[in-house]
Design a protein around this motif. Structure first.
Motif, PDB file in Angstrom:
ATOM      1  N   VAL A   1     -94.287 -34.907  -8.119  1.00  0.00           N
ATOM      2  CA  VAL A   1     -93.119 -35.341  -7.362  1.00  0.00           C
ATOM      3  C   VAL A   1     -91.914 -35.371  -8.292  1.00  0.00           C
ATOM      4  N   GLU A   2     -90.851 -34.728  -7.861  1.00  0.00           N
ATOM      5  CA  GLU A   2     -89.588 -34.758  -8.600  1.00  0.00           C
ATOM      6  C   GLU A   2     -88.534 -35.379  -7.704  1.00  0.00           C
ATOM      7  N   LEU A   3     -87.639 -36.165  -8.322  1.00  0.00           N
ATOM      8  CA  LEU A   3     -86.578 -36.785  -7.551  1.00  0.00           C
ATOM      9  C   LEU A   3     -85.404 -37.134  -8.446  1.00  0.00           C
ATOM     10  N   LEU A   4     -84.263 -37.244  -7.823  1.00  0.00           N
ATOM     11  CA  LEU A   4     -83.099 -37.816  -8.472  1.00  0.00           C
ATOM     12  C   LEU A   4     -82.768 -39.070  -7.680  1.00  0.00           C
ATOM     13  N   ASN A   5     -83.175 -40.227  -8.225  1.00  0.00           N
ATOM     14  CA  ASN A   5     -82.956 -41.507  -7.565  1.00  0.00           C
ATOM     15  C   ASN A   5     -81.466 -41.794  -7.588  1.00  0.00           C
ATOM     16  N   ASP A   6     -80.909 -42.092  -6.443  1.00  0.00           N
ATOM     17  CA  ASP A   6     -79.475 -42.292  -6.274  1.00  0.00           C
ATOM     18  C   ASP A   6     -79.149 -43.775  -6.321  1.00  0.00           C
ATOM     19  N   GLY A   7     -78.527 -44.215  -7.379  1.00  0.00           N
ATOM     20  CA  GLY A   7     -78.126 -45.617  -7.503  1.00  0.00           C
ATOM     21  C   GLY A   7     -78.473 -46.209  -8.850  1.00  0.00           C
ATOM     22  N   PRO A   8     -79.691 -46.411  -9.213  1.00  0.00           N
ATOM     23  CA  PRO A   8     -80.891 -46.196  -8.397  1.00  0.00           C
ATOM     24  C   PRO A   8     -81.058 -47.284  -7.333  1.00  0.00           C
ATOM     25  N   VAL A   9     -81.582 -46.867  -6.202  1.00  0.00           N
ATOM     26  CA  VAL A   9     -81.914 -47.792  -5.119  1.00  0.00           C
ATOM     27  C   VAL A   9     -83.382 -47.570  -4.776  1.00  0.00           C
ATOM     28  N   THR A  10     -84.195 -48.602  -4.956  1.00  0.00           N
ATOM     29  CA  THR A  10     -85.617 -48.556  -4.638  1.00  0.00           C
ATOM     30  C   THR A  10     -85.984 -49.835  -3.909  1.00  0.00           C
ATOM     31  N   ILE A  11     -86.571 -49.695  -2.726  1.00  0.00           N
ATOM     32  CA  ILE A  11     -86.950 -50.827  -1.891  1.00  0.00           C
ATOM     33  C   ILE A  11     -88.463 -50.763  -1.657  1.00  0.00           C
ATOM     34  N   CYS A  12     -89.147 -51.891  -1.836  1.00  0.00           N
ATOM     35  CA  CYS A  12     -90.585 -51.970  -1.569  1.00  0.00           C
ATOM     36  C   CYS A  12     -90.809 -52.768  -0.290  1.00  0.00           C
ATOM     37  N   MET A  13     -91.630 -52.244   0.589  1.00  0.00           N
ATOM     38  CA  MET A  13     -91.965 -52.933   1.843  1.00  0.00           C
ATOM     39  C   MET A  13     -93.472 -53.008   1.990  1.00  0.00           C
ATOM     40  N   ASP A  14     -93.927 -54.110   2.575  1.00  0.00           N
ATOM     41  CA  ASP A  14     -95.341 -54.299   2.866  1.00  0.00           C
ATOM     42  C   ASP A  14     -95.439 -54.905   4.258  1.00  0.00           C
ATOM     43  N   THR A  15     -96.175 -54.252   5.147  1.00  0.00           N
ATOM     44  CA  THR A  15     -96.252 -54.732   6.522  1.00  0.00           C
ATOM     45  C   THR A  15     -96.979 -56.072   6.629  1.00  0.00           C
ATOM     46  N   LYS A  16     -97.627 -56.493   5.567  1.00  0.00           N
ATOM     47  CA  LYS A  16     -98.281 -57.814   5.579  1.00  0.00           C
ATOM     48  C   LYS A  16     -97.282 -58.924   5.242  1.00  0.00           C
ATOM     49  N   ASN A  17     -96.057 -58.540   4.877  1.00  0.00           N
ATOM     50  CA  ASN A  17     -94.988 -59.495   4.560  1.00  0.00           C
ATOM     51  C   ASN A  17     -93.789 -59.264   5.476  1.00  0.00           C
ATOM     52  N   LYS A  18     -94.016 -59.329   6.767  1.00  0.00           N
ATOM     53  CA  LYS A  18     -92.964 -59.036   7.736  1.00  0.00           C
ATOM     54  C   LYS A  18     -91.915 -60.125   7.865  1.00  0.00           C
TER      55      LYS A  18
END
Length: 150
Positions: free
Chosen positions: A132-149
């Motif tokens: 996987v290659e990417l150019l993270n913009d910001g960087p902005v990274t968000i983690c989500m877990d459906t068990k923590n709604k």
């Protein structure tokens, strides 16, 4: 269900030397699935991601969604998001979902996200060795877990 959502300028996934999926501006989404996950988790996560406002508006305030910018999504299956690292230094994957359970949910997630954003979602290949290659913009990274709604 766990997702790591990265705002990117561009991203791609390569399998055995061939580009399998690539996007310009949008989200690279690493998606982990466990055996307790269901279609309810898919529905909630797709809605949350489609409406997540992390793109800049005219005042450079994170106030626009992927829908507002007509952005793209690349979804890569990532069982390692369910790593257990409590004992020792070698992670265990016992919490990751089985292929039989996870593949239909992965496919449903990709299909629903495509419908939500109104365009085809690029993907990796479930269970493949991917680069996987990417150019993270910001960087902005968000983690989500459906068990923590909440």
């Amino acid at each position: 269900m766990r997702a790591v959502i990265q705002r990117v300028t561009h991203a791609s996934v390569t399998i055995e030397g061939k580009v399998n999926g690539q996007i310009d501006q949008g989200y690279l989404i690493l998606l982990g699935i466990c055996d307790e996950d269901s279609m309810e988790d898919v529905d909630w996560l797709v809605k949350k991601i489609a409406n997540l406002r992390v793109f800049g508006d005219e005042n450079d305030v994170m106030n626009r969604s992927i829908l507002d910018i007509d952005g793209n999504c690349l979804v890569v299956s990532q069982f390692t998001l369910y790593a257990s690292y409590k004992k020792g230094n070698r992670p265990s994957w016992f919490r990751a979902g089985s292929h039989e359970h996870s593949i239909p949910l992965y496919q449903a997630f990709c299909a629903q996200l495509s419908e939500a954003i109104g365009k085809q979602v690029a993907t990796g290949e479930f269970g493949a060795d991917m680069k996987v290659e990417l150019l993270n913009d910001g960087p902005v990274t968000i983690c989500m877990d459906t068990k923590n709604k909440e």
